[in-house]
Scaffold this motif. Structure first.
Motif, PDB file in Angstrom:
ATOM      1  N   UNK A 115       0.578  -1.144  -0.136  1.00 11.67           N
ATOM      2  CA  UNK A 115      -0.261  -0.011  -0.026  1.00 11.67           C
ATOM      3  C   UNK A 115       0.835   1.315  -0.184  1.00 11.67           C
ATOM      4  N   UNK A 116       1.987   1.377   0.059  1.00  5.90           N
ATOM      5  CA  UNK A 116       3.096   2.372   0.206  1.00  5.90           C
ATOM      6  C   UNK A 116       3.135   3.217  -0.994  1.00  5.90           C
ATOM      7  N   UNK A 117       3.513   4.475  -0.924  1.00  6.97           N
ATOM      8  CA  UNK A 117       3.647   5.336  -1.916  1.00  6.97           C
ATOM      9  C   UNK A 117       5.193   4.841  -2.527  1.00  6.97           C
ATOM     10  N   UNK A 118       5.467   4.305  -3.755  1.00 11.32           N
ATOM     11  CA  UNK A 118       6.812   3.858  -4.241  1.00 11.32           C
ATOM     12  C   UNK A 118       7.669   5.202  -4.262  1.00 11.32           C
ATOM     13  N   UNK A 119       8.983   4.794  -4.091  1.00  8.23           N
ATOM     14  CA  UNK A 119       9.762   5.902  -3.983  1.00  8.23           C
ATOM     15  C   UNK A 119       9.940   6.562  -5.192  1.00  8.23           C
ATOM     16  N   UNK A 120       9.503   6.064  -6.558  1.00  6.13           N
ATOM     17  CA  UNK A 120       9.633   6.836  -7.748  1.00  6.13           C
ATOM     18  C   UNK A 120       8.354   7.738  -7.799  1.00  6.13           C
ATOM     19  N   UNK A 121       7.482   7.732  -6.871  1.00  9.10           N
ATOM     20  CA  UNK A 121       6.221   8.564  -6.742  1.00  9.10           C
ATOM     21  C   UNK A 121       6.469   9.512  -5.552  1.00  9.10           C
ATOM     22  N   UNK A 122       7.407   9.594  -4.757  1.00  7.31           N
ATOM     23  CA  UNK A 122       7.468  10.249  -3.637  1.00  7.31           C
ATOM     24  C   UNK A 122       7.714  11.786  -4.072  1.00  7.31           C
ATOM     25  N   UNK A 123       7.230  12.726  -3.130  1.00  6.95           N
ATOM     26  CA  UNK A 123       7.608  14.044  -3.360  1.00  6.95           C
ATOM     27  C   UNK A 123       8.471  14.404  -2.103  1.00  6.95           C
ATOM     28  N   UNK A 124       9.990  14.496  -2.657  1.00  6.85           N
ATOM     29  CA  UNK A 124      10.954  14.756  -1.601  1.00  6.85           C
ATOM     30  C   UNK A 124      11.821  15.924  -1.808  1.00  6.85           C
ATOM     31  N   UNK A 125      12.426  16.741  -1.035  1.00  4.05           N
ATOM     32  CA  UNK A 125      13.139  17.962  -1.063  1.00  4.05           C
ATOM     33  C   UNK A 125      14.544  17.791  -0.946  1.00  4.05           C
ATOM     34  N   UNK A 152      12.428   1.967  -0.072  1.00  3.07           N
ATOM     35  CA  UNK A 152      11.392   1.470  -1.167  1.00  3.07           C
ATOM     36  C   UNK A 152      10.174   2.562  -1.270  1.00  3.07           C
ATOM     37  N   UNK A 153       9.908   3.187  -0.574  1.00  8.23           N
ATOM     38  CA  UNK A 153       8.778   4.302  -0.386  1.00  8.23           C
ATOM     39  C   UNK A 153       8.233   4.701   0.840  1.00  8.23           C
ATOM     40  N   UNK A 154       7.248   5.194   1.040  1.00 12.87           N
ATOM     41  CA  UNK A 154       6.722   5.606   2.275  1.00 12.87           C
ATOM     42  C   UNK A 154       5.075   5.130   2.613  1.00 12.87           C
ATOM     43  N   UNK A 155       4.865   5.071   3.690  1.00 15.89           N
ATOM     44  CA  UNK A 155       3.506   4.585   4.269  1.00 15.89           C
ATOM     45  C   UNK A 155       3.021   5.693   5.229  1.00 15.89           C
ATOM     46  N   UNK A 157      22.825  14.592  -0.889  1.00 22.52           N
ATOM     47  CA  UNK A 157      23.461  13.845  -1.663  1.00 22.52           C
ATOM     48  C   UNK A 157      22.825  13.104  -2.678  1.00 22.52           C
ATOM     49  N   UNK A 158      22.058  11.916  -2.118  1.00 24.34           N
ATOM     50  CA  UNK A 158      21.120  11.441  -3.166  1.00 24.34           C
ATOM     51  C   UNK A 158      19.875  11.142  -2.697  1.00 24.34           C
ATOM     52  N   UNK A 159      19.070  10.798  -3.405  1.00 25.23           N
ATOM     53  CA  UNK A 159      17.466  10.808  -3.161  1.00 25.23           C
ATOM     54  C   UNK A 159      17.203   9.762  -2.104  1.00 25.23           C
TER      55      UNK A 159
END
Length: 433
Positions: free
Chosen positions: A210-220, A317-320, A246-248
């Motif tokens: 059910x997580x939001x995959x890391x490719x769809x995460x909004x990060x800063x 892997x993502x966020x929940x 450094x890296x996402x």
């Protein structure tokens, strides 16, 4: 020769015997089919008849034995009495008349009719007959106990133990099946069925599903100027934003919009002097194998709504979020700030255009389908699993009663699919036309 009084007495005895046979047959059916859950609820509400029903069902073998003993005594007695009377009236042929007549009467009035009435409304019938049945069980209890003992001895060599009411299904499966049955019969609405099903699924699902995959995460990027970070946060539909350096994959904290706005207000609206990373909350990492039930409990215990999901190697892997878990129960939760994503687009011809990343569970819930989600989480994952390859654009497949056609593909990702229910399920792979 039989007198009219004797004939009336004989007829009365036969009628009474048939009524008692009907009572025993109907009681056995009603008590066997009665809902244990409903009886328990009625007993808790103070219904004494439900309490009697529950006590009788607790000794099911004795109850069935008593009903069968009572039924056979009155049915056999009525048949024998009728045969003797008719034999005295018409001679030896009276046995034939008695056999035919009593067979019809017993089958219709002492078997089919009472059992049909009882099975149509078993709960009401069980409550209505609770006290008479309790009396019958008490009267014939000793004989029923003796017969029960004989049956136990006869079954013991075969390894069969009576009295162990163990279902072949788990408690969760029993509840799920009951809910599905009630929905089919119109007793439970689709939305209620989905909510109950989602609640029962919490133990079976993991956060990775059910997580939001890391490719769809909004990060800063934490190294951006503070003014730009403020603009990023204000432009985001989310209140919590992971910070990376450094890296996402290197998440250094989680920035809450409220904390940022409070600091911005304290600085008089000047964002240039803000130390954004100092405002970030500590990152909480959870394994991807954590069940939703355990994660929900953890969210409630830690009083937080956000966690990052990592695999066995510690890679993000993502966020929940708490909302992700709640949506498994109640469906999509949308507010005025949510970004609308048209992941499922029903077509006029009955087909559905769906984004490849749409979860199978969401599609099933939206369209009331039953696509399997054991081997894949998304629609694209299901197609790849069934095809055993990454199909090209235009390729179509038939499986699980649906036709899946790849409409668009970006590199190694299936981005859009058309899903069409088939009139008759077909298996296998079909090449593009």
């Amino acid at each position: 020769m039989e007198t009219p009084t004797d004939l009336w007495l004989a007829a009365s005895i036969v009628v009474i015997s048939l009524l008692l046979s009907a009572f025993f047959a109907g009681a056995e059916t009603a008590f066997t089919a009665a809902s244990r859950a409903r009886m328990h609820s009625l007993e808790q509400a103070g219904d004494p008849r439900a309490a009697i029903v529950n006590r009788i069902l607790a000794i099911r073998e004795r109850f069935i034995g008593a009903m069968l003993i009572g039924y056979n005594i009155v049915a056999i007695g009525a048949s024998a009495f009728t045969a003797s009377v008719l034999t005295a009236l018409v001679g030896k042929s009276g046995v034939i008349y008695a056999t035919v007549g009593m067979s019809v009467l017993v089958i219709v009035f002492a078997e089919v009719l009472p059992k049909t009435l009882a099975i149509s409304k078993p709960d009401k019938a069980a409550l209505l007959m609770a006290r008479p049945v309790a009396f019958a069980v008490a009267v014939m209890g000793p004989l029923a106990i003796a017969i029960e003992g004989v049956v136990r001895l006869m079954l013991r060599p075969f390894g069969v133990t009576i009295g162990e009411h163990q279902s072949i299904l788990s408690a969760t499966e029993e509840i799920r099946g009951q809910v599905a049955l009630l929905h089919r019969e119109g007793g439970v609405a689709k939305a209620e069925r989905d909510m109950l099903g989602g609640l029962l699924d919490l133990s079976d699902l993991t956060v990775s599903e059910v997580m939001v995959h890391r490719t769809k995460m909004r990060i800063i990027d934490a190294d951006l100027p503070s003014e730009e970070i403020v603009r990023e946060v204000l432009a985001s539909p989310y209140t919590r934003m992971p910070l990376w350096r450094g890296t996402p994959e290197n998440i250094v904290g989680v920035l809450h919009a409220k904390d940022l706005l409070r600091a911005l207000d304290a600085a008089g609206g000047d964002a240039s002097g803000l130390k954004v990373e100092a405002l970030a909350l500590e990152t909480w990492f959870v394994p991807d194998t954590t069940s939703l039930r355990d994660q929900l409990k953890a969210f409630l215990t830690k009083k937080t709504h956000f966690a990052l999901v990592v695999d066995e190697y510690g890679e993000v892997m993502g966020l929940v979020t708490l909302e992700d878990i709640l949506e498994e129960i109640v469906g999509d939760i949308a507010d005025e700030h949510d970004v609308t994503v048209s992941g499922v687009r029903p077509q006029a011809d009955g087909s559905v255009n769906a984004d490849g990343g749409v979860p199978i569970r969401d599609l099933n819930r939206a369209m009331d389908w039953n696509l399997p989600d054991e081997e894949a989480t998304t629609i694209a994952g299901l197609v790849i699993h069934e095809a055993r390859a990454i199909p090209d654009q235009g390729t179509a497949f038939n499986f699980h009663g649906f036709r899946f056609q790849v409409l668009r593909k970006a590199k190694n990702r299936i981005t859009t699919l058309r899903i069409t229910p088939l009139a008759s399920p077909a298996g296998g792979i079909r090449t593009p036309e």
